[in-house]
Design an enzyme around this catalytic site. Sequence first.
Site, PDB file in Angstrom:
ATOM      1  N   HIS A 116       0.735  -1.183   0.156  1.00 10.27           N
ATOM      2  CA  HIS A 116       0.171   0.123  -0.166  1.00 10.27           C
ATOM      3  C   HIS A 116       0.864   1.033  -0.473  1.00 10.27           C
ATOM      4  CE1 HIS A 116      -0.038  -0.060   4.290  1.00 10.27           C
ATOM      5  NE2 HIS A 116       0.730   1.203   4.584  1.00 10.27           N
ATOM      6  N   ASP A 146       0.074  -7.860   1.351  1.00 15.12           N
ATOM      7  CA  ASP A 146       0.275  -6.610   1.312  1.00 15.12           C
ATOM      8  C   ASP A 146       2.025  -6.171   1.643  1.00 15.12           C
ATOM      9  OD1 ASP A 146       0.161  -3.867   1.857  1.00 15.12           O
ATOM     10  OD2 ASP A 146      -0.033  -3.696   3.668  1.00 15.12           O
ATOM     11  N   SER A 219       4.830   2.427   7.782  1.00 15.67           N
ATOM     12  CA  SER A 219       3.916   1.503   7.260  1.00 15.67           C
ATOM     13  C   SER A 219       5.202   1.029   6.215  1.00 15.67           C
ATOM     14  CB  SER A 219       3.254   2.355   6.204  1.00 15.67           C
ATOM     15  OG  SER A 219       1.574   2.036   6.881  1.00 15.67           O
TER      16      SER A 219
END
Length: 475
Positions: A116, A146, A219
């Site tokens: 992402h 992911d 992230s």
Amino acid sequence: MNAVWKSWVAGAALLLSAGWMAQAQASLPDFAELVEDTSPAVVNISTRQHQKAGRQAGMVPGMPDLEGLPPIFREFFERSIPQVPPQQRRPQEREAQSLGSGFIISADGYVLTNNHVVEGADEIIVRLSDRSELEAELVGTDPRTDVALLKVKGNDLPYVKLGSSSELKVGEWVVAIGSPFGFDYSVTAGIVSAKGRSLPNENYVPFIQTDVAINPGNSGGPLFNLDGEVVGINSQIFTRSGGFMGLSFAIPVDVAMEVADQLKAQGKVSRGWLGVVIQEVNKDLAESFGLDKPAGALIAQVMPDGPAAKGGLRDGDIILRFNGKEIVRSGDLPHAVGRVKPGTSASVEVVRQGKRQQLQVTVGSLPDEGEALVAQAGGQEKRSNRLGVVVSELTADQRSNLDLKRGVVISEVTDGPAAVIGLRPGDVITHLNNSAIDSVKTFAEVVDELPKNRTVSMRVIRQGHASFITFKLAE
């Protein structure tokens, strides 16, 4: 004398307190050396995505953006702004940027991050700790876990040591390094709160849960153990405010590296697939299926011609072990199956009608996302029963559309137990009290023999999706 005694006690207490505090501080880990050794391999990732501007593409360049104005004012200003002739118009683009983190896993420049972070990017820039910037090539992504693998050009780049997430223990100290809100190389620490967490819509990652402070921008960054080894990729947080609230989730490095190896070798990921719809076994279902306690994954539906069907698995089987791995919760099964190479034979231990059985299943390859079972049900009224439903036989079209060999369809729900447990017209009942329902007659016979004040299970298909529900008939 009393005052002297009190003074001595107070002094002793102070010394004990100071000693305890010193001992406690001595037992806390020092992260300074770990951060100094590992941070050169942690990178900041920024992306650029060129988005075409919509309605103002024909206006004079440099004019203000009118999108935020109320329609009546926007229309007025648009009429007042000179328009560029169609033959001179050029499509305008808006540049979107995102910030995330990542880490180098090899000296030749392979970088791991989250999917992402780089999804939809036209350009990916990796910034190293010395502030040098490198343009990255996207090797491949795996949205299901992911994970994204990047490649930058370089030699003798700093890279992380990889640990084993399977050896990680709950309560162990862990450290995260990343760029929350764009603040490069921020360090936070905490402990492992839990392992093997299943999150909604995340079926193929047994997440590591921590209380390490993770925020937007973290992230894709690494999660280290105290040996300076990466044990996870920081991926998600649970939040009601948009910021850290004490629940952070990381992708285990074992899972991430399996994905990275496949992306490096073939540019995509293939994972194992059984072809079953499963649900959690709660206390009532465990009782109805003869289990001592809730455990395993209950098969609510076996996909026609799928690996499970070919291997002899049936609706109503409870999978307790898969390929030697214990299935404690239903969420454990997709994790275990997904990591098996398609085409591999796997052992499956199930409970069927109260007895344990061992089966061998050849694991298939997980289909592309978006494939779903779509069906409709309907029918004509044939007979009512003590459950408070009116049921009928499945027509040939219904059997074909739903790909069913058995079952009865509900055409009406009256007052009674069926209404209480939420049955609806159009639902198809295929099993009741561990008995297969192949006709209205069989259904009526099973209903007549239902026990009272004991948990009973029922398998229902609604809009193509099957699940088991439980209920009790009162005296």
